[in-house]
Write a protein that holds these residues in place. Structure first.
Motif, PDB file in Angstrom:
ATOM      1  N   SER A 115       0.833  -1.208   0.000  1.00  0.00           N
ATOM      2  CA  SER A 115       0.000   0.000   0.000  1.00  0.00           C
ATOM      3  C   SER A 115       0.867   1.258   0.000  1.00  0.00           C
ATOM      4  O   SER A 115       0.571   2.233  -0.702  1.00  0.00           O
ATOM      5  CB  SER A 115      -0.917   0.013   1.227  1.00  0.00           C
ATOM      6  N   MET A 116       1.944   1.238   0.777  1.00  0.00           N
ATOM      7  CA  MET A 116       2.845   2.388   0.815  1.00  0.00           C
ATOM      8  C   MET A 116       3.492   2.621  -0.544  1.00  0.00           C
ATOM      9  O   MET A 116       3.754   3.772  -0.937  1.00  0.00           O
ATOM     10  CB  MET A 116       3.924   2.182   1.886  1.00  0.00           C
ATOM     11  N   LEU A 117       3.730   1.550  -1.284  1.00  0.00           N
ATOM     12  CA  LEU A 117       4.275   1.664  -2.636  1.00  0.00           C
ATOM     13  C   LEU A 117       3.349   2.508  -3.507  1.00  0.00           C
ATOM     14  O   LEU A 117       3.800   3.413  -4.228  1.00  0.00           O
ATOM     15  CB  LEU A 117       4.440   0.262  -3.244  1.00  0.00           C
ATOM     16  N   VAL A 118       2.049   2.239  -3.437  1.00  0.00           N
ATOM     17  CA  VAL A 118       1.067   2.978  -4.229  1.00  0.00           C
ATOM     18  C   VAL A 118       0.893   4.399  -3.689  1.00  0.00           C
ATOM     19  O   VAL A 118       0.854   5.368  -4.456  1.00  0.00           O
ATOM     20  CB  VAL A 118      -0.289   2.238  -4.239  1.00  0.00           C
ATOM     21  N   ILE A 119       0.808   4.527  -2.373  1.00  0.00           N
ATOM     22  CA  ILE A 119       0.609   5.840  -1.753  1.00  0.00           C
ATOM     23  C   ILE A 119       1.752   6.798  -2.097  1.00  0.00           C
ATOM     24  O   ILE A 119       1.530   7.995  -2.343  1.00  0.00           O
ATOM     25  CB  ILE A 119       0.484   5.690  -0.223  1.00  0.00           C
ATOM     26  N   SER A 120       2.978   6.280  -2.145  1.00  0.00           N
ATOM     27  CA  SER A 120       4.134   7.135  -2.432  1.00  0.00           C
ATOM     28  C   SER A 120       4.021   7.781  -3.810  1.00  0.00           C
ATOM     29  O   SER A 120       4.321   8.973  -3.978  1.00  0.00           O
ATOM     30  CB  SER A 120       5.434   6.334  -2.319  1.00  0.00           C
ATOM     31  N   ILE A 121       3.572   7.009  -4.803  1.00  0.00           N
ATOM     32  CA  ILE A 121       3.408   7.558  -6.157  1.00  0.00           C
ATOM     33  C   ILE A 121       2.253   8.546  -6.200  1.00  0.00           C
ATOM     34  O   ILE A 121       2.320   9.576  -6.878  1.00  0.00           O
ATOM     35  CB  ILE A 121       3.183   6.425  -7.180  1.00  0.00           C
ATOM     36  N   VAL A 122       1.177   8.234  -5.476  1.00  0.00           N
ATOM     37  CA  VAL A 122       0.023   9.143  -5.434  1.00  0.00           C
ATOM     38  C   VAL A 122       0.434  10.503  -4.876  1.00  0.00           C
ATOM     39  O   VAL A 122       0.033  11.557  -5.393  1.00  0.00           O
ATOM     40  CB  VAL A 122      -1.124   8.534  -4.592  1.00  0.00           C
ATOM     41  N   LEU A 123       1.250  10.504  -3.818  1.00  0.00           N
ATOM     42  CA  LEU A 123       1.706  11.760  -3.229  1.00  0.00           C
ATOM     43  C   LEU A 123       2.530  12.588  -4.220  1.00  0.00           C
ATOM     44  O   LEU A 123       2.334  13.800  -4.351  1.00  0.00           O
ATOM     45  CB  LEU A 123       2.542  11.476  -1.974  1.00  0.00           C
ATOM     46  N   VAL A 124       3.456  11.920  -4.928  1.00  0.00           N
ATOM     47  CA  VAL A 124       4.259  12.626  -5.928  1.00  0.00           C
ATOM     48  C   VAL A 124       3.359  13.203  -7.017  1.00  0.00           C
ATOM     49  O   VAL A 124       3.550  14.341  -7.467  1.00  0.00           O
ATOM     50  CB  VAL A 124       5.310  11.674  -6.553  1.00  0.00           C
ATOM     51  N   TRP A 125       2.359  12.430  -7.415  1.00  0.00           N
ATOM     52  CA  TRP A 125       1.430  12.875  -8.459  1.00  0.00           C
ATOM     53  C   TRP A 125       0.646  14.103  -7.995  1.00  0.00           C
ATOM     54  O   TRP A 125       0.515  15.089  -8.729  1.00  0.00           O
ATOM     55  CB  TRP A 125       0.492  11.728  -8.824  1.00  0.00           C
ATOM     56  N   LEU A 126       0.133  14.056  -6.772  1.00  0.00           N
ATOM     57  CA  LEU A 126      -0.650  15.181  -6.245  1.00  0.00           C
ATOM     58  C   LEU A 126       0.197  16.447  -6.146  1.00  0.00           C
ATOM     59  O   LEU A 126      -0.227  17.535  -6.539  1.00  0.00           O
ATOM     60  CB  LEU A 126      -1.223  14.815  -4.872  1.00  0.00           C
ATOM     61  N   PHE A 127       1.414  16.316  -5.617  1.00  0.00           N
ATOM     62  CA  PHE A 127       2.283  17.479  -5.481  1.00  0.00           C
ATOM     63  C   PHE A 127       2.692  18.038  -6.840  1.00  0.00           C
ATOM     64  O   PHE A 127       2.956  19.241  -6.968  1.00  0.00           O
ATOM     65  CB  PHE A 127       3.527  17.114  -4.663  1.00  0.00           C
ATOM     66  N   SER A 128       2.762  17.176  -7.859  1.00  0.00           N
ATOM     67  CA  SER A 128       3.172  17.623  -9.193  1.00  0.00           C
ATOM     68  C   SER A 128       2.130  18.521  -9.848  1.00  0.00           C
ATOM     69  O   SER A 128       2.442  19.260 -10.787  1.00  0.00           O
ATOM     70  CB  SER A 128       3.446  16.413 -10.091  1.00  0.00           C
ATOM     71  N   PHE A 129       0.894  18.461  -9.365  1.00  0.00           N
ATOM     72  CA  PHE A 129      -0.165  19.283  -9.940  1.00  0.00           C
ATOM     73  C   PHE A 129      -0.062  20.743  -9.503  1.00  0.00           C
ATOM     74  O   PHE A 129      -0.654  21.621 -10.118  1.00  0.00           O
ATOM     75  CB  PHE A 129      -1.544  18.738  -9.533  1.00  0.00           C
ATOM     76  N   THR A 130       0.682  21.028  -8.430  1.00  0.00           N
ATOM     77  CA  THR A 130       0.784  22.391  -7.924  1.00  0.00           C
ATOM     78  C   THR A 130       1.756  23.189  -8.789  1.00  0.00           C
ATOM     79  O   THR A 130       2.957  23.191  -8.552  1.00  0.00           O
ATOM     80  CB  THR A 130       1.259  22.390  -6.464  1.00  0.00           C
ATOM     81  N   LYS A 131       1.230  23.833  -9.801  1.00  0.00           N
ATOM     82  CA  LYS A 131       2.014  24.649 -10.733  1.00  0.00           C
ATOM     83  C   LYS A 131       3.107  23.836 -11.424  1.00  0.00           C
ATOM     84  O   LYS A 131       4.124  24.375 -11.854  1.00  0.00           O
ATOM     85  CB  LYS A 131       2.635  25.845 -10.002  1.00  0.00           C
ATOM     86  N   TYR A 132       2.895  22.519 -11.527  1.00  0.00           N
ATOM     87  CA  TYR A 132       3.863  21.619 -12.165  1.00  0.00           C
ATOM     88  C   TYR A 132       5.265  21.776 -11.573  1.00  0.00           C
ATOM     89  O   TYR A 132       6.273  21.761 -12.274  1.00  0.00           O
ATOM     90  CB  TYR A 132       3.881  21.831 -13.685  1.00  0.00           C
ATOM     91  N   ARG A 133       5.294  21.925 -10.249  1.00  0.00           N
ATOM     92  CA  ARG A 133       6.551  21.998  -9.509  1.00  0.00           C
ATOM     93  C   ARG A 133       6.392  21.264  -8.187  1.00  0.00           C
ATOM     94  O   ARG A 133       5.302  21.228  -7.619  1.00  0.00           O
ATOM     95  CB  ARG A 133       6.954  23.455  -9.220  1.00  0.00           C
ATOM     96  N   ILE A 134       7.482  20.660  -7.727  1.00  0.00           N
ATOM     97  CA  ILE A 134       7.504  20.102  -6.378  1.00  0.00           C
ATOM     98  C   ILE A 134       8.366  21.037  -5.555  1.00  0.00           C
ATOM     99  O   ILE A 134       9.575  21.143  -5.772  1.00  0.00           O
ATOM    100  CB  ILE A 134       8.066  18.671  -6.360  1.00  0.00           C
ATOM    101  N   MET A 135       7.708  21.754  -4.620  1.00  0.00           N
ATOM    102  CA  MET A 135       8.380  22.777  -3.835  1.00  0.00           C
ATOM    103  C   MET A 135       9.141  22.149  -2.661  1.00  0.00           C
ATOM    104  O   MET A 135       8.993  20.967  -2.367  1.00  0.00           O
ATOM    105  CB  MET A 135       7.362  23.793  -3.315  1.00  0.00           C
ATOM    106  N   ARG A 136       9.925  22.967  -1.983  1.00  0.00           N
ATOM    107  CA  ARG A 136      10.729  22.461  -0.874  1.00  0.00           C
ATOM    108  C   ARG A 136       9.858  21.907   0.250  1.00  0.00           C
ATOM    109  O   ARG A 136      10.192  20.887   0.854  1.00  0.00           O
ATOM    110  CB  ARG A 136      11.647  23.566  -0.330  1.00  0.00           C
ATOM    111  N   TRP A 137       8.739  22.588   0.574  1.00  0.00           N
ATOM    112  CA  TRP A 137       7.900  22.092   1.673  1.00  0.00           C
ATOM    113  C   TRP A 137       7.268  20.751   1.309  1.00  0.00           C
ATOM    114  O   TRP A 137       7.086  19.890   2.173  1.00  0.00           O
ATOM    115  CB  TRP A 137       6.836  23.118   2.045  1.00  0.00           C
ATOM    116  N   GLU A 138       6.966  20.559   0.006  1.00  0.00           N
ATOM    117  CA  GLU A 138       6.413  19.282  -0.438  1.00  0.00           C
ATOM    118  C   GLU A 138       7.475  18.191  -0.365  1.00  0.00           C
ATOM    119  O   GLU A 138       7.185  17.037  -0.017  1.00  0.00           O
ATOM    120  CB  GLU A 138       5.859  19.429  -1.856  1.00  0.00           C
ATOM    121  N   GLY A 139       8.729  18.573  -0.702  1.00  0.00           N
ATOM    122  CA  GLY A 139       9.831  17.631  -0.539  1.00  0.00           C
ATOM    123  C   GLY A 139      10.008  17.229   0.911  1.00  0.00           C
ATOM    124  O   GLY A 139      10.302  16.062   1.221  1.00  0.00           O
ATOM    125  N   ALA A 140       9.801  18.183   1.829  1.00  0.00           N
ATOM    126  CA  ALA A 140       9.907  17.890   3.263  1.00  0.00           C
ATOM    127  C   ALA A 140       8.815  16.915   3.702  1.00  0.00           C
ATOM    128  O   ALA A 140       9.067  16.018   4.514  1.00  0.00           O
ATOM    129  CB  ALA A 140       9.807  19.189   4.062  1.00  0.00           C
TER     130      ALA A 140
END
Length: 311
Positions: free
Chosen positions: A272-297
């Motif tokens: 489940s964590m395998l799937v959740i990890s990709i979902v999180l990256v996908w969601l953060f990628s929608f924010t202006k098509y950038r992954i910001m420092r706070w999202e990296g944190a």
């Protein structure tokens, strides 16, 4: 114990130096071929840095330690999506191509979900493995076919930065030297770290999900962080995502076709964590098509929490 610690330190040093050489060589090749950074990261760099996972998983499966083989892949992919993307974003916010959000990340999510479904019956048989490998071939065809279109849309072909381009022969040499250091360094790290973990009484599945996964993912971590530091976010995110797809579809595909794998210590939480990890990256990628420092944190914090729950 002292020898194992030396293996660990030497391995880390080789991996860091090799990642720097590999990144320079890959960028030079991209410049010569006028290919998008992302495609270079998704193919050449991702396959090269996934070689440790392939070697460890294949050897582990052939020796009958399937939990170590599959745990290595699952752990490596969680490591890639949460820690590598997270740390790379902390180093420098990562620009994500629109096509990555719409095609490549969803493809990685589908691959992760398929692996979860296939593992529900407790094994990966040859038919499962053949399906995974067929999907890998489809993914590579789609990626290479759309390479020039991606470059035109994103304007992210690699350009010389006011300096003399690296000679083709030298860029190829650096790629091979970098890969050799990455693979050799990872093997030293895994050998030393696994010996330490075994002496401490850690189970095979947990070793695969943590120590071995972290060790074989050191090339991806080093390459992505170095790429992000150099402003090559396309290679950084492409390397992490490409490695995830390559790990599941190609490595488990080939390994499973050679020898079916029985699973015992891999839990639903890990899958489940395998799937959740990709979902999180996908969601953060929608924010202006950038992954910001706070999202990296946030990604990094989720990874630390998962590892803590395992240990």
């Amino acid at each position: 114990m002292i020898l194992n610690v030396l293996f660990i330190l030497t391995g880390i040093g080789l991996v860091l130096w090799g990642a720097d050489r590999l990144t320079d060589g890959a960028v030079a090749v991209a410049e010569k071929m006028k290919m998008p950074q992302f495609v270079i990261g998704l193919t050449i760099v991702a396959m090269g840095t996934s070689m440790p996972e392939f070697c460890v998983s294949l050897i582990s499966a052939l020796r009958g330690t399937s939990d170590l083989a599959v745990g290595n892949i699952i752990g490596s992919n969680i490591f890639n999506a949460l820690l590598i993307v997270g740390v790379a974003a902390l180093v420098a916010p990562m620009t994500i191509m629109r096509s990555t959000v719409r095609k490549d990340i969803p493809f990685s999510l589908v691959a992760s979900a398929m692996l979860l479904i296939m593992c529900l019956d407790g094994d990966i048989n040859r038919i499962d493995a053949a399906v995974l490998f067929a999907m890998f071939l489809i993914f590579m065809y789609m990626t290479l076919k759309g390479a020039r279109t991606q470059g035109a849309n994103a304007g992210e072909t690699v350009e010389a930065e006011g300096k003399k381009p690296m000679a083709t022969w030298l860029s190829v040499v650096w790629i091979f030297v970098g890969l050799a250091c990455l693979i050799g360094g990872s093997n030293l790290f895994v050998e030393g770290a696994t010996a330490v973990a075994t002496n401490l009484g850690v189970s095979e599945a947990v070793i695969g999900l943590t120590i071995v996964a972290g060790g074989t993912s050191l090339p991806e971590l080093a390459t992505s962080v170095v790429s992000a530091r150099k402003g090559k976010s396309g290679i950084a995110i492409g390397n992490a995502l490409g490695s995830n797809v390559f790990n599941i579809l190609a490595i488990l595909g080939v390994t499973g076709m050679i020898t079916p794998m029985k699973l015992q210590g891999i839990t639903a939480t890990d899958l489940s964590m395998l799937v959740i990890s990709i979902v999180l990256v996908w969601l953060f990628s929608f924010t202006k098509y950038r992954i910001m420092r706070w999202e990296g944190a946030v990604l990094t914090a989720v990874f630390i929490g998962y590892i803590y729950s395992l240990l």
